[in-house]
Motif scaffolding. Structure first.
Motif, short mmCIF file in Angstrom:
data_model
loop_
_atom_site.label_atom_id
_atom_site.label_comp_id
_atom_site.label_asym_id
_atom_site.label_seq_id
_atom_site.Cartn_x
_atom_site.Cartn_y
_atom_site.Cartn_z
N PRO A 190 39.33 50.17 39.05
CA PRO A 190 40.19 49.11 38.51
C PRO A 190 39.77 48.65 37.11
O PRO A 190 38.75 49.11 36.59
CB PRO A 190 39.97 47.97 39.51
CG PRO A 190 38.55 48.15 39.96
CD PRO A 190 38.31 49.64 39.96
N VAL B 40 40.43 44.20 39.00
CA VAL B 40 41.81 43.74 38.90
C VAL B 40 42.72 44.96 38.82
O VAL B 40 42.50 45.85 38.00
CB VAL B 40 42.03 42.86 37.65
CG1 VAL B 40 43.49 42.46 37.54
CG2 VAL B 40 41.15 41.63 37.70
N VAL B 41 43.73 44.99 39.67
CA VAL B 41 44.75 46.03 39.63
C VAL B 41 46.11 45.34 39.57
O VAL B 41 46.36 44.39 40.30
CB VAL B 41 44.67 46.93 40.89
CG1 VAL B 41 45.89 47.83 40.98
CG2 VAL B 41 43.40 47.76 40.85
N LEU B 42 46.97 45.79 38.68
CA LEU B 42 48.34 45.27 38.60
C LEU B 42 49.25 46.25 39.31
O LEU B 42 49.35 47.41 38.92
CB LEU B 42 48.76 45.10 37.14
CG LEU B 42 47.91 44.13 36.31
CD1 LEU B 42 48.44 44.04 34.89
CD2 LEU B 42 47.91 42.75 36.94
N GLU B 43 49.90 45.78 40.36
CA GLU B 43 50.78 46.61 41.18
C GLU B 43 52.23 46.34 40.82
O GLU B 43 52.65 45.19 40.74
CB GLU B 43 50.55 46.30 42.66
CG GLU B 43 51.45 47.06 43.61
CD GLU B 43 51.41 46.49 45.02
OE1 GLU B 43 51.01 45.33 45.19
OE2 GLU B 43 51.81 47.22 45.96
N ARG C 98 43.48 51.51 39.17
CA ARG C 98 43.51 52.08 40.51
C ARG C 98 42.55 51.32 41.41
O ARG C 98 41.58 50.73 40.94
CB ARG C 98 43.10 53.56 40.48
CG ARG C 98 44.07 54.44 39.74
CD ARG C 98 43.60 55.89 39.74
NE ARG C 98 43.60 56.47 41.09
CZ ARG C 98 43.28 57.75 41.31
NH1 ARG C 98 42.93 58.54 40.32
NH2 ARG C 98 43.29 58.22 42.55
N LEU C 99 42.83 51.32 42.70
CA LEU C 99 41.97 50.58 43.63
C LEU C 99 40.54 51.10 43.59
O LEU C 99 39.58 50.35 43.78
CB LEU C 99 42.54 50.70 45.05
CG LEU C 99 43.88 50.00 45.28
CD1 LEU C 99 44.41 50.31 46.67
CD2 LEU C 99 43.76 48.50 45.09
#
Lengths: 217, 403
Positions: free
Chosen positions: B155, B92-95, B151-152
């Motif tokens: 994560p 999970v990544v929060l952008e 980070r991609l």
């Protein structure tokens, strides 16, 4: 085994969904329907989990002609609006302990979890309120750029959940505590509350949640 | 299914009809061949050849009229590709993430914490004036911007781990892990405390803001107001460029105790943690307390001494029934064996010696707290270090103060 980690108990939960009025702007969604007033009927939220729901009155679905249907690719994603009430007038149970929100009986929902055999319960108690949001999006997105240089190396598709930007809350409240039993009506009930939360108004919740498998998918 | 255009739809329908006709003819040929093989080999060979020709002819027809693959549509995997899939967990990544809520009567916002009383039973109205997770340089929450979390290539993860793995060391159990981005040791990390660190300066994966990119280190802040009998006190805590890399929560079921067991590693790094008593208008602050270069690495529980989280049931003594119990039990006994009088491994039972050596020398079991400098107003109080703390026994039970 993981399946024996916890026991759960849910009591007195009564959600209600109010359908939002149709908007005039067209979204590039999976399904399209034209109501009597024109425009696209947005998908509504239910139980906090997004499922497809169509209004049952006034704006019935009509068939699209071949030309209109041919323009729908169904790959642009989904835009979701929600107006969810949790136990606004109490839950489905009415007895000496549970009732509506006009008297002193419990009217919110209760979620209990047991972490040890024959032990007590973690409790999320008196959970109720109204949540409104507009513009929660779902789509598959291919990332091969950006992210400070990480995107080029990543070069994969992810599930993108676009947060709505603003979540409006009305009379949202819950209590966190521990209890000897799952339900207040069980014999030997004794509860210690740690804290209660009450929230009103608009909460800012912006950005995108990107979900993807790790390991070697 | 929706089609791109009517012409393609017509071709696809024709292709399907053609394929159906071929399939019917192939089936007939094969059925005839099954029945007649022994009776008439020559006719049977003819049937087989007919079926083979039809199969070969039908393949180009299908390919010629097949719908071209659309971007995002499912594709078939080969056996080789499928065998390489491990599917370890979910990342999970929060952008461009931003969270903010608080109390503002003019805007109709309310965020209160209830159920708190003083020791003599007076109700405390605890109001959250502002709670935020936002981008760096927020000026203590006055100027909120977006930030990435995770980070991609590293994560936040939700994974199911094999307890038999020596790195996990919970034999016979599946372990659920909720983990922040891991720390890196390949020289690509960033200093965990510096808000201007470059690549290769440390072990943290999350990057500070630089060159127009907002990075993965958020500002986090909480402003509280406590009101008792109309008199208010304020407490504000702000962390700049915060990092939690290397943190995780692992949970599994302990079959001996029949309860949930866990292991928590909580890392928190920030170049500045400030504490003040400013009210919601920013005045009445007095001196701001700043803890610079704060690094906290807290270990609760390990495979030798798991963290046990439970609630006392109805059969517990009255003062404990229904209350939370947080426990780190004393270490389990190893298998039988003696340690040499000189404490060396050579003269000892090696399994027992390794058991104790791992417990006392493994840095992952130790907790550390570093404060670079504590500043009150314009006065520096110096730094502080608490290193190598090992929790060997912990038993905490809450108690309801209500009579």
């Amino acid at each position: 085994m993981i399946s024996n980690l916890m026991k759960w108990n849910v009591s007195g939960l009564l959600p209600r969904i109010r359908n939002r009025s149709p908007q005039k702007t067209i979204s590039n969604g999976l399904m399209a329907a034209q109501g009597n007033r024109g425009g696209v009927i947005r998908l509504c939220a239910r139980y906090g989990i997004i499922v497809t729901a169509f209004p049952l009155f006034a704006l019935a679905m009509e068939p699209l002609d071949d030309e209109s249907m041919a323009n729908v690719a169904g790959q642009g994603g989904m835009s979701i609006s929600g107006d969810v009430f949790i136990n606004e007038e109490g839950g489905p149970i009415s007895n000496a302990t549970f009732g509506d929100c006009t008297d002193n009986r419990r009217c919110g929902a209760r979620l209990a979890s047991q972490f040890s055999e024959d032990g007590g319960w973690w409790v999320l108690d008196d959970f109720r309120g109204r949540f409104q949001f507009d513009g929660l999006t779902l789509r598959v997105r291919h990332i091969d750029s950006g992210f400070g240089g990480d995107g080029a190396d990543f070069d994969r598709s992810v599930l993108e959940i676009g947060l709505p930007g603003t979540v409006s809350m009305e009379e949202v409240r819950y209590t966190l505590g521990t209890s000897t039993t799952a339900r207040p009506t069980d014999p030997g009930f004794q509860q210690t509350n740690f804290y209660s939360i009450q929230m009103e108004g608009d909460m800012r919740l912006e950005g995108n949640v990107l979900v993807f498998p790790t390991g070697n998918p | 299914m929706f089609y791109q255009n009517n012409e393609t739809a017509r071709k696809l329908r024709n292709s399907r009809l053609f394929n159906k006709a071929c399939s019917d003819e192939i089936a007939k040929s094969l059925a005839y061949s099954r029945v007649s093989f022994d009776a008439n080999p020559a006719k049977t060979r003819k049937a087989f050849y007919t079926a083979a020709v039809l199969i070969v002819l039908s393949i180009p027809a299908s390919l010629a009229t097949a719908q071209p693959a659309k971007p995002g549509s499912l594709k078939q995997l080969s056996d080789t590709e499928m065998s390489a899939v491990s599917g370890q967990g979910i990342g999970v990544v929060l952008e461009d993430f931003l969270f903010s809520h608080g109390t503002d009567a003019q805007e109709g916002q309310l965020f209160e914490i209830g159920g708190v009383t003083t020791a003599d039973g007076q109700a405390v109205r605890l109001t959250v004036n502002h709670l935020y997770v936002a981008g760096p340089d927020s000026q203590y929450g006055q100027n909120l911007g977006p930030v990435n979390l995770g980070r991609l290539n590293n994560p936040y993860q939700i994974s199911l781990l094999d307890g038999d793995d020596p790195a996990i060391n919970v034999p016979g159990q599946a372990v659920v892990e909720f983990a922040a981005p891991s720390q890196v040791t390949d020289g690509s990390g960033y200093d965990c405390l510096s808000s201007s660190a470059g690549a290769g300066s440390g072990s943290c994966s999350s990057r500070p803001a630089s060159g127009g990119f907002h990075g993965e280190r958020p500002d986090i802040g909480l402003s509280l107001q406590a009101e008792i009998n109309g008199s208010s006190s304020f407490l504000n805590v702000h962390a700049r460029s915060a990092v939690v890399d290397g943190s995780y929560i692992r949970l599994w079921g302990d079959e001996t105790l029949n309860q949930l067991a866990g292991e928590i590693q909580m890392n928190f790094y920030t170049p500045e943690l400030s504490i003040s008593a400013c009210d919601e208008t920013g005045s009445g602050c007095g001196d701001r307390v700043r803890l610079t270069d704060l690094a906290m690495e807290l270990s609760l529980g390990n495979t030798h001494q798991p963290l046990l989280l439970s609630v006392h049931g109805a059969d517990a003594p009255d003062n404990k029934a229904g209350n939370l119990n947080l426990q780190i039990a004393t270490i389990r006994q190893p298998a039988a064996g003696d340690i040499a009088s000189d404490g060396g491994r050579a003269g000892s039972n090696t399994a027992v010696w390794d058991f104790y050596d791992n417990y006392y020398s493994n840095p992952d079991y130790r907790s550390n707290i570093h404060v670079g400098n504590m500043q009150i107003g314009d006065r520096d109080m110096g730094g502080a270090r608490l290193e190598g703390m090992l929790i060997q026994h912990l038993d905490i039970t809450t108690r309801d103060l209500q009579p």
